[in-house]
Design an enzyme around this catalytic site. Sequence first.
Site, PDB file in Angstrom:
ATOM      1  N   ASP A   9      57.735  17.475  31.510  1.00  0.00           N
ATOM      2  CA  ASP A   9      58.040  18.785  32.099  1.00  0.00           C
ATOM      3  C   ASP A   9      56.893  19.220  33.024  1.00  0.00           C
ATOM      4  O   ASP A   9      56.234  20.217  32.770  1.00  0.00           O
ATOM      5  CB  ASP A   9      58.280  19.833  30.984  1.00  0.00           C
ATOM      6  CG  ASP A   9      57.090  20.010  30.048  1.00  0.00           C
ATOM      7  OD1 ASP A   9      56.222  19.104  29.977  1.00  0.00           O
ATOM      8  OD2 ASP A   9      57.004  21.066  29.386  1.00  0.00           O
ATOM      9  N   ASP A  13      49.114  18.806  33.103  1.00  0.00           N
ATOM     10  CA  ASP A  13      48.675  17.631  32.355  1.00  0.00           C
ATOM     11  C   ASP A  13      49.744  16.536  32.374  1.00  0.00           C
ATOM     12  O   ASP A  13      49.420  15.350  32.320  1.00  0.00           O
ATOM     13  CB  ASP A  13      48.269  17.994  30.920  1.00  0.00           C
ATOM     14  CG  ASP A  13      49.321  18.804  30.203  1.00  0.00           C
ATOM     15  OD1 ASP A  13      49.859  19.760  30.780  1.00  0.00           O
ATOM     16  OD2 ASP A  13      49.632  18.454  29.054  1.00  0.00           O
ATOM     17  N   ASP A  14      51.013  16.927  32.511  1.00  0.00           N
ATOM     18  CA  ASP A  14      52.076  15.918  32.691  1.00  0.00           C
ATOM     19  C   ASP A  14      51.820  15.130  33.977  1.00  0.00           C
ATOM     20  O   ASP A  14      52.034  13.908  34.024  1.00  0.00           O
ATOM     21  CB  ASP A  14      53.450  16.584  32.829  1.00  0.00           C
ATOM     22  CG  ASP A  14      53.824  17.448  31.644  1.00  0.00           C
ATOM     23  OD1 ASP A  14      54.643  17.039  30.820  1.00  0.00           O
ATOM     24  OD2 ASP A  14      53.266  18.572  31.544  1.00  0.00           O
ATOM     25  N   ASN A 157      49.074  26.795  19.829  1.00  0.00           N
ATOM     26  CA  ASN A 157      48.704  27.445  21.093  1.00  0.00           C
ATOM     27  C   ASN A 157      49.716  28.500  21.543  1.00  0.00           C
ATOM     28  O   ASN A 157      49.422  29.286  22.440  1.00  0.00           O
ATOM     29  CB  ASN A 157      48.432  26.410  22.206  1.00  0.00           C
ATOM     30  CG  ASN A 157      49.622  25.528  22.536  1.00  0.00           C
ATOM     31  OD1 ASN A 157      50.688  25.642  21.933  1.00  0.00           O
ATOM     32  ND2 ASN A 157      49.454  24.638  23.499  1.00  0.00           N
ATOM     33  N   GLU A 163      52.594  24.587  18.205  1.00  0.00           N
ATOM     34  CA  GLU A 163      52.261  24.049  19.540  1.00  0.00           C
ATOM     35  C   GLU A 163      53.503  24.176  20.426  1.00  0.00           C
ATOM     36  O   GLU A 163      54.639  24.027  19.967  1.00  0.00           O
ATOM     37  CB  GLU A 163      51.813  22.583  19.391  1.00  0.00           C
ATOM     38  CG  GLU A 163      51.440  21.898  20.701  1.00  0.00           C
ATOM     39  CD  GLU A 163      52.636  21.406  21.499  1.00  0.00           C
ATOM     40  OE1 GLU A 163      52.587  21.442  22.737  1.00  0.00           O
ATOM     41  OE2 GLU A 163      53.651  21.030  20.856  1.00  0.00           O
ATOM     42  N   HIS A 238      45.882  17.209  27.663  1.00  0.00           N
ATOM     43  CA  HIS A 238      46.895  16.913  26.627  1.00  0.00           C
ATOM     44  C   HIS A 238      47.717  15.630  26.827  1.00  0.00           C
ATOM     45  O   HIS A 238      47.584  14.661  26.086  1.00  0.00           O
ATOM     46  CB  HIS A 238      47.938  18.041  26.560  1.00  0.00           C
ATOM     47  CG  HIS A 238      47.436  19.400  26.329  1.00  0.00           C
ATOM     48  ND1 HIS A 238      46.934  19.826  25.123  1.00  0.00           N
ATOM     49  CD2 HIS A 238      47.383  20.488  27.150  1.00  0.00           C
ATOM     50  CE1 HIS A 238      46.605  21.103  25.191  1.00  0.00           C
ATOM     51  NE2 HIS A 238      46.865  21.534  26.412  1.00  0.00           N
ATOM     52  N   ASP A 239      48.671  15.693  27.781  1.00  0.00           N
ATOM     53  CA  ASP A 239      49.709  14.664  27.883  1.00  0.00           C
ATOM     54  C   ASP A 239      49.155  13.282  28.239  1.00  0.00           C
ATOM     55  O   ASP A 239      49.706  12.260  27.830  1.00  0.00           O
ATOM     56  CB  ASP A 239      50.747  15.072  28.938  1.00  0.00           C
ATOM     57  CG  ASP A 239      51.515  16.316  28.530  1.00  0.00           C
ATOM     58  OD1 ASP A 239      51.525  16.638  27.331  1.00  0.00           O
ATOM     59  OD2 ASP A 239      52.109  16.950  29.416  1.00  0.00           O
TER      60      ASP A 239
HETATM   61  C1  PIR Z   1      50.254  23.627  27.577  1.00  0.00           C
HETATM   62  C2  PIR Z   1      51.637  23.429  27.611  1.00  0.00           C
HETATM   63  C3  PIR Z   1      52.461  24.526  27.382  1.00  0.00           C
HETATM   64  C4  PIR Z   1      51.936  25.773  27.089  1.00  0.00           C
HETATM   65  C5  PIR Z   1      50.569  25.939  27.024  1.00  0.00           C
HETATM   66  N1  PIR Z   1      50.054  27.158  26.676  1.00  0.00           N
HETATM   67  C6  PIR Z   1      49.725  24.868  27.283  1.00  0.00           C
HETATM   68  C7  PIR Z   1      52.313  22.094  27.785  1.00  0.00           C
HETATM   69  C8  PIR Z   1      51.537  20.863  28.213  1.00  0.00           C
HETATM   70  O1  PIR Z   1      52.178  20.233  29.327  1.00  0.00           O
HETATM   71  C9  PIR Z   1      51.567  19.924  27.015  1.00  0.00           C
HETATM   72  O2  PIR Z   1      52.603  18.958  27.100  1.00  0.00           O
HETATM   73  C10 PIR Z   1      51.884  20.788  25.850  1.00  0.00           C
HETATM   74  N2  PIR Z   1      52.826  21.743  26.450  1.00  0.00           N
HETATM   75  C11 PIR Z   1      50.684  21.438  25.174  1.00  0.00           C
HETATM   76  O3  PIR Z   1      51.091  22.436  24.310  1.00  0.00           O
HETATM   77 CA    CA Z   2      53.945  18.642  29.031  1.00  0.00          CA
END
Ligand code: PIR
Ligand code: CA
Length: 280
Positions: A9, A13-14, A157, A163, A238-239
């Site tokens: 999505d 970070d994707d 988060n 998450e 992250h991703d």
């Molecule tokens: C990161 C993401 C969504 C919301 C926040 N606050 C931060 C997305 C990132 O792309 C990752 O895949 C994942 N969702 C981390 O929660």
């Molecule tokens: Ca993502």
Amino acid sequence: MKKIIIDCDPGHDDAIAILLAAGNPEIDLLGITTVAGNQTLEKITRNAQSVCAVAGINVPIAKGSSVPLVQKQVVAGDIHGTTGLDGPFLPEPTFDLDSRHAVDFIIDTVMSHEPNTVNLVPIGPLTNIALAMRKEPQIISRVESVIVMGGAYTRGNVSPVAEFNIYVDPEAADAVFSADWPVTMVGLDLTHQALARKELQDRVAAIGGDISTFVLDVWEFVGSTYREVYEFDYPPIHDACCVAALINPNVFTTARAEVKVELRGEYTRGMTVTNFESEP
Ligand code: PIR
Ligand code: CA
């Protein structure tokens, strides 16, 4: 070479995860599928096309689910902006989307390759993966592994315990985590340690060129939202951690544990309840 499908999505970070997968010789990127998450499906699918245009990536992109299985859509404009990938210049797509729905693309790809050779890398909400499992249950025994960016065993988060990727579609996550296939949960506990620190940004800057500029613009934008919203000094990647683990399994350690997705909690919906005492 690891064959992978990235279900995403994009998302800052994707975008980095896609670039890492496409650029690394250990990875054979079979395709990119999209799912509503950080922003609406239209926006994030277009972003996936732009990332491919920036880096000259030529793999099928199949558009997927626009809403979660059960619950109402939630997006992350506070972190990723109104486009879902605010900051960098987003060029026009250079090729058309695959004609198939993401779910069919995933099924066709897994079923047409040798058993135990295709790895799924879901880095957004798990809607497409859950639907693909239900439409063609044979994929469950046929994929090599599922490396999910999502969940957390300490803190969340979007809520104290949840998450985002799990919180957005908990029913889909429940289906994926309880199926009989090897799932690796790459949660916030890990990804919040994987930051695009200054040293890394300097190394990317030294490369120069359009892709380098794109990556630095990605980190500049998401760095500023992470500073405002979470008081982080640098943004997590992250991703990209999921892709990194497939390139080199030694980049992090794993533990076997049972993971249940909380679907009914008043305060805990979307939590990944992780039991290190119980091995699946
Ligand atoms: C990161 C993401 C969504 C919301 C926040 N606050 C931060 C997305 C990132 O792309 C990752 O895949 C994942 N969702 C981390 O929660
Ligand atoms: Ca993502």
